[in-house]
Design an enzyme around this catalytic site. Structure first.
Site, short mmCIF file in Angstrom:
data_model
loop_
_atom_site.label_atom_id
_atom_site.label_comp_id
_atom_site.label_asym_id
_atom_site.label_seq_id
_atom_site.Cartn_x
_atom_site.Cartn_y
_atom_site.Cartn_z
N LYS A 228 38.09 -12.95 -71.98
CA LYS A 228 37.81 -12.53 -73.27
C LYS A 228 36.98 -13.64 -73.96
O LYS A 228 36.89 -14.87 -73.42
CB LYS A 228 38.97 -12.28 -74.20
CG LYS A 228 39.82 -11.17 -73.75
CD LYS A 228 39.18 -9.88 -73.45
CE LYS A 228 39.98 -8.91 -72.52
NZ LYS A 228 40.70 -7.94 -72.92
C1 LIG Z 1 41.82 -7.21 -72.66
C2 LIG Z 1 42.13 -5.94 -73.60
C3 LIG Z 1 43.60 -5.75 -73.90
C4 LIG Z 1 44.74 -6.22 -73.41
O1 LIG Z 1 44.75 -7.59 -73.50
P1 LIG Z 1 45.41 -8.47 -72.89
O2 LIG Z 1 45.55 -10.01 -73.61
O3 LIG Z 1 45.08 -8.82 -71.39
O4 LIG Z 1 46.88 -8.14 -72.57
C5 LIG Z 1 43.72 -4.57 -74.70
N1 LIG Z 1 42.63 -3.88 -75.10
C6 LIG Z 1 41.43 -4.02 -74.71
C7 LIG Z 1 40.36 -3.15 -75.29
C8 LIG Z 1 41.10 -5.26 -73.84
O5 LIG Z 1 39.72 -5.17 -73.59
#
Ligand SMILES: *Cc1c(COP(=O)(O)O)cnc(C)c1O
Length: 385
Positions: free
Chosen positions: A197
């Site tokens: 992210k």
């Molecule tokens: C990465 C992501 C998640 C989950 O995030 P985590 O921190 O890995 O649990 C949920 N929704 C979307 C759209 C994502 O890209």
């Protein structure tokens, strides 16, 4: 021109920027200070988590937040804190990461997979209207790829039907909708700090919300059912330990000072790529109506010619410009339907899974030669794909 996959010369041999970027001095200083303090957990009086929460709430235009171990758990905690549970339905978009739906399952509710807009690939308001039932308890729009979902349309439906809105902002740190920050536009918003992210501590998540009662309920879910002003061994509710650590918060807090520059950098790359791609049958997936600042987690490209997907992805990787194939429609995942998810007709998500490919965020951090390489490699590969 011989394709690299057939032994020709690749368009690019230079590596792309790595992700995450190297730790900067401010991160190193704060992480070291937290490590030296011995206060690694968020319940030991350190301030990194609480400072991070305050900063995110402020940047999201709301007063409250809770730092959590990841966004999957954050979405779960937000839903549960807002009273969503067994017997309830939650409408999610068909073109998203699987966690958007599995968080609903974790809360004991039923994900209802609704189609996305055919152009911008975000949760479609007409599809939400069609999917509503008397059991609908929440709508869970995703700010996909760093651009905001059409929140006015979705909030209008939610208030007409008296259902909650939880924003999945996992990909959208710093994005805005009608110049207002995402995350603070619904009843709760959830960011992710997982390794891929725009801000990362390896793992992590953060929930923001406007309403004090919602904050107390969500905080309690994440803190073993305690109440904010209650005793350590007082547990008036059922809850879990979903907390982020101080060490993770120390990596994230200084990042806020450079997030805007990084977003600008990715947008500059995206604009250059769009210009370079203009002669090709390739367009950048547009933002939804009302979306203003795109935080550019991904650059999503739609190809307007039939192509062999696996060949294209392999040939682009061989050219030194790897692309991502993107999401299969959620409704095609049998694990979700076997777990009870309900699937609405999703032709737009199905088309996206055939026609859309992604350029990853780390590549968008390259200088503009990267945009030229992207267009050159696509032009080359599309002669064959
Ligand atoms: C990465 C992501 C998640 C989950 O995030 P985590 O921190 O890995 O649990 C949920 N929704 C979307 C759209 C994502 O890209």
């Amino acid at each position: 021109m011989t394709l690299a996959i057939d032994g020709g010369t690749p368009v690019r041999t230079a590596p792309w920027p790595s992700w995450p970027p190297p730790m900067d001095d401010a991160q190193r200083a704060l992480v070291t200070a937290v490590l030296d303090s011995g206060r690694w957990g968020a319940t030991q009086g350190g301030s990194a988590c609480s400072d991070l929460v305050a900063a995110f709430a402020r940047r999201s235009g709301v007063s409250h937040g809770v730092a959590v171990g990841n966004a999957t758990l954050g979405l779960f905690a937000a839903l549960r804190g807002l009273g969503v549970g067994p017997g309830d339905e939650v409408i999610v978009p068909a073109y998203t990461f699987v966690a958007t739906a599995t968080a609903v399952l974790l809360a004991g509710a039923t994900p209802v997979i609704a189609d996305v807009d055919v152009a911008d690939l975000h949760l479609s308001a007409p599809a939400v209207e069609a999917a509503l039932t008397s059991r609908t308890a929440a709508i869970l729009p995703v700010h996909l790829a760093g651009s905001a979902a059409d929140m006015d349309a979705l909030n209008a439906i939610a208030s007409r039907h008296n259902v909650a809105v939880v924003e999945d902002a996992a990909q959208a740190h710093g994005a805005t909708y009608r110049d207002r920050p995402v995350g603070g536009l619904g009843d709760a918003g959830v960011y992710s700090f997982q390794a891929s992210k725009a801000m990362t501590a390896g793992e992590g998540g953060l929930i923001v919300c406007r309403d004090q009662a919602a904050h107390e309920a969500i905080w309690s879910v994440c803190n073993l059912g305690r109440s904010l002003d209650g005793a350590w061994y007082g547990h008036p509710h059922v809850g879990w330990n979903l907390r982020l650590t101080e060490i993770q918060a120390a990596l994230l807090l200084p990042w806020l000072d450079r997030l805007d520059d990084e977003i600008d950098r990715r947008n500059t790359f995206a604009s250059a790529a769009e210009r370079e791609l203009a002669p090709l049958p390739v367009t950048v997936v547009p933002q939804p109506p009302g979306a203003t600042r795109d935080s550019r987690h991904l650059l999503m490209l739609r190809l307007h010619v039939p192509f062999d997907r696996s060949f294209l992805l392999a040939a682009m990787a061989a050219e030194g410009v790897p692309l991502d194939g993107g999401y299969p429609p959620l409704g095609t995942m049998s694990a979700l339907t076997e777990a009870g998810a309900r699937v609405e007709p999703c032709p737009a998500a199905e088309a996206a899974s055939r026609e859309v490919v992604w350029v990853r965020q780390s590549m968008l951090m390259d200088d503009l030669t990267g945009a030229t390489h992207l267009a050159e490699a696509l032009a080359k590969v599309l002669t064959r794909a």
